[in-house]
Design a protein around this motif. Structure first.
Motif, short mmCIF file in Angstrom:
data_model
loop_
_atom_site.label_atom_id
_atom_site.label_comp_id
_atom_site.label_asym_id
_atom_site.label_seq_id
_atom_site.Cartn_x
_atom_site.Cartn_y
_atom_site.Cartn_z
N LEU A 272 23.32 7.39 9.29
CA LEU A 272 23.65 8.07 10.54
C LEU A 272 22.66 9.17 10.88
N GLU A 273 22.10 9.83 9.86
CA GLU A 273 21.10 10.88 10.15
C GLU A 273 19.91 10.30 10.88
N ALA A 274 19.44 9.11 10.48
CA ALA A 274 18.32 8.46 11.16
C ALA A 274 18.72 8.06 12.58
N MET A 275 19.96 7.62 12.75
CA MET A 275 20.43 7.23 14.08
C MET A 275 20.52 8.45 15.00
N ILE A 276 20.88 9.60 14.42
CA ILE A 276 20.91 10.84 15.21
C ILE A 276 19.51 11.18 15.72
N ALA A 277 18.52 11.05 14.83
CA ALA A 277 17.13 11.34 15.21
C ALA A 277 16.64 10.38 16.29
N GLU A 278 17.17 9.15 16.30
CA GLU A 278 16.77 8.16 17.30
C GLU A 278 17.62 8.25 18.56
N GLY A 279 18.60 9.16 18.59
CA GLY A 279 19.44 9.32 19.77
C GLY A 279 20.51 8.25 19.90
N LYS A 280 20.87 7.60 18.80
CA LYS A 280 21.86 6.52 18.83
C LYS A 280 23.24 6.95 18.31
N PHE A 281 23.32 8.17 17.78
CA PHE A 281 24.61 8.66 17.29
C PHE A 281 24.68 10.16 17.53
N ARG A 282 25.86 10.62 17.96
CA ARG A 282 26.02 12.02 18.31
C ARG A 282 26.09 12.89 17.05
N GLU A 283 25.32 13.95 17.05
CA GLU A 283 25.27 14.83 15.89
C GLU A 283 26.60 15.56 15.71
N ASP A 284 27.23 15.99 16.82
CA ASP A 284 28.49 16.72 16.70
C ASP A 284 29.60 15.82 16.15
N LEU A 285 29.59 14.54 16.51
CA LEU A 285 30.58 13.61 15.96
C LEU A 285 30.32 13.37 14.47
N PHE A 286 29.06 13.30 14.10
CA PHE A 286 28.72 13.11 12.68
C PHE A 286 29.28 14.23 11.83
N TYR A 287 29.10 15.47 12.26
CA TYR A 287 29.59 16.60 11.47
C TYR A 287 31.12 16.69 11.51
N ARG A 288 31.73 16.19 12.57
CA ARG A 288 33.19 16.17 12.63
C ARG A 288 33.76 15.13 11.64
N LEU A 289 33.06 14.01 11.49
CA LEU A 289 33.51 12.96 10.57
C LEU A 289 33.12 13.23 9.13
N ASN A 290 31.97 13.88 8.94
CA ASN A 290 31.37 14.03 7.62
C ASN A 290 31.88 15.26 6.88
N VAL A 291 33.17 15.54 7.01
CA VAL A 291 33.75 16.68 6.30
C VAL A 291 33.71 16.43 4.79
N PHE A 292 34.08 15.21 4.40
CA PHE A 292 34.12 14.87 2.98
C PHE A 292 33.50 13.48 2.80
N PRO A 293 32.20 13.40 2.52
CA PRO A 293 31.57 12.09 2.36
C PRO A 293 31.82 11.51 0.97
N ILE A 294 32.04 10.20 0.92
CA ILE A 294 32.15 9.45 -0.34
C ILE A 294 31.17 8.28 -0.26
N GLU A 295 30.30 8.17 -1.24
CA GLU A 295 29.30 7.08 -1.24
C GLU A 295 29.70 6.03 -2.26
N THR A 296 29.87 4.80 -1.79
CA THR A 296 30.24 3.70 -2.68
C THR A 296 28.96 3.11 -3.27
N PRO A 297 28.88 2.96 -4.59
CA PRO A 297 27.64 2.48 -5.22
C PRO A 297 27.46 0.98 -5.03
#
Length: 485
Positions: A272-297
């Motif tokens: 999503l960070e790359a999509m934000i840089a490309e203007g394809k995803f809203r940065e404010d929505l990312f930070y609203r969703l990314n309160v607690f990230p979990i990465e599945t291996p």
């Protein structure tokens, strides 16, 4: 923030109430009072309950019916038999006795909570199979966030079990009795996504013959899982952000605000960070969703868990297909060498395929589909052509017509692969030879030379020897050889 737990005193004796409240106030404890045991008057959450002058039979019955509440007696006539009745205060009441018994109450509540934690952990072990550090960290993160109201963003490649993680968060949270509603944002056409999430009123658009609830309303009191959030179009991202901020929404074609008591868990395989840089995803929505990230291996990062995963997946698919298979050790080792681009989903599909192809049979390397065969089979007929040619060349040393000429061999070393082999007599000794050991010595010598010539790079050494890299790795393990990789 939740209010601190208080001590509940149930006593009809006003003098006792005054003495107990004075001591509790002195040691910094909040307290509440009741003079009877009417069911409607009993609060549910307390640090402990003190029984005073009440009917022993009522106290006994109440203690048994409320096993999660610890009880203390403040009357000598009480004789209660229950695991949550922790002791008796002697009169006159003392600071030391009350402090000690309240400590027992705290310990009892801790044990009840610990049992709950153990139950949650057992559930997570079944949902997220594996003993490696990577999957253990995921289970720990789930346990940490499940009891909160925080938004969760699950990141990971396709097939790593992101929905399984989301369900686990829901199932051990306070919302577990509410619905779990999944939505794949990438599978719904953009012009229908708003209606799918928020619902619509009758006549809102062509074909809207009746009002319809959206996924937010269907998930009321529970969890809404937004899978592939990275595929959500930009206009919908704005509307989702508003719902997350204000906790209200309107149906398509409606004007009435609807409250959203919903926990949102999102997931994506995209960066999503790359999509934000490309203007394809809203940065404010990312930070609203990314309160607690979990990465599945990815599965290639936890290949040691494959034997356990095979066992779990077999138990799930065996009932459906009314058949079973068993894997040999070599077939499991071969699967552990696979890269698994499709992750656990690919492994699950493979197990189901093998149940169909080889019902109630033993699966060895031969029975695996070709791309999963990373070990040579033990049958000579199935060996690679290069291995067969090597054996035939070695056996040619002992043919009757074979004559070894030192000078000729040295001059022709570019065409004779046996030039660097140990010098041998041209006749078989009368006492015989150990052919197996001689072949092994020759194989070890060839591998060492190839590794030396290729600066220890296994891939290039394998190419020089005419075999696959995985085959060479197995032979190096067998002979205890090492490389610089």
């Amino acid at each position: 923030m939740a209010a601190p737990l208080s001590v509940l005193i149930i006593d009809s004796n006003r003098e006792n109430l005054s003495m107990l409240s004075t001591i509790l106030s002195f040691i910094g404890e909040e307290c509440e009072f009741l003079d009877d045991l009417t069911a409607a008057a009993i609060p549910t959450r307390h640090k402990g309950v003190i029984f005073g002058e009440i009917a022993p039979s009522l106290a006994q019955d109440f203690a048994i019916k409320n096993p999660k509440l610890p009880f203390i007696g403040a009357c000598e006539s009480l004789d209660i038999s229950s695991v949550n009745y922790l002791g008796q205060l002697s009169q006159p009441f003392s600071y030391d006795d009350l402090t000690r018994l309240l400590h027992h109450c705290q310990s009892y509540l801790g044990k009840i909570g610990q049992l709950k934690d153990q139950s949650q952990h057992s559930y997570l072990l079944k949902m997220l199979v594996g003993k490696g550090d990577a999957i253990s960290e995921v289970r720990h993160m789930i346990e940490q966030v499940a009891g909160t109201a925080a938004s969760v963003l699950i990141l990971g490649e396709s097939g790593t079990g992101k929905e399984v993680v989301a369900r686990a968060v829901h199932d051990i949270s306070e919302r577990k009795k509410g619905p779990f509603v999944p939505v794949n944002c990438g599978a719904i056409p953009p012009d229908l996504l708003e209606s799918e999430l928020f619902g619509h009123e009758k006549g809102a658009f062509t074909g809207a013959f009746a009002a319809r609830k959206g996924r937010f309303e269907l998930a009321e009191g529970g969890t809404l899982f937004l899978d592939e959030i990275g595929d959500m179009p930009m206009p919908m991202q704005v509307k989702l952000l508003r719902v997350l901020q204000e906790r209200t929404f309107e149906r398509v074609g409606g004007s009435k605000s609807i409250q959203a008591d919903v926990r949102v868990i999102a997931a994506t395989h995209q960066r999503l960070e790359a999509m934000i840089a490309e203007g394809k995803f809203r940065e404010d929505l990312f930070y609203r969703l990314n309160v607690f990230p979990i990465e599945t291996p990815a599965l290639r990062q936890r290949q040691d868990d494959i034997p356990l995963l095979l066992q779990e997946l077999l138990s799930r698919h065996e009932v459906m297909h009314n058949a079973s298979v068993r894997f040999t050790q070599r077939s499991i080792e071969s699967l552990m060498l696979h890269a698994w681009p499709g992750n656990v989903r690919e492994l699950s599909n493979l197990v189901e395929r093998l149940l169909i192809l080889h019902p109630n049979k033993i699966v060895d390397v031969n029975e695996l589909p070709a791309k999963y065969r990373h070990l040579e089979t033990e049958d000579v007929e199935m060996e690679l052509p290069s291995a067969i040619a090597e054996r035939e060349a070695l056996l040619g040393i002992f043919n009757d017509d074979f004559v070894f000429d030192d000078e000729q061999a040295i001059e022709d070393d570019s065409t004779n692969a046996l030039t660097d082999a140990p010098m041998m007599a041209n006749a078989l000794p009368e006492d015989g030879v150990n052919l197996k050991d001689m072949l092994a010595e020759f194989e070890v010598d060839m591998i060492r030379q190839a590794l030396d010539q290729q600066a220890g790079v296994v891939a290039r050494a394998a190419e020089q020897l005419g075999m696959r890299r995985t085959t060479l790795v197995e032979k190096m393990k067998k002979y205890g050889l090492s490389s610089k990789e």
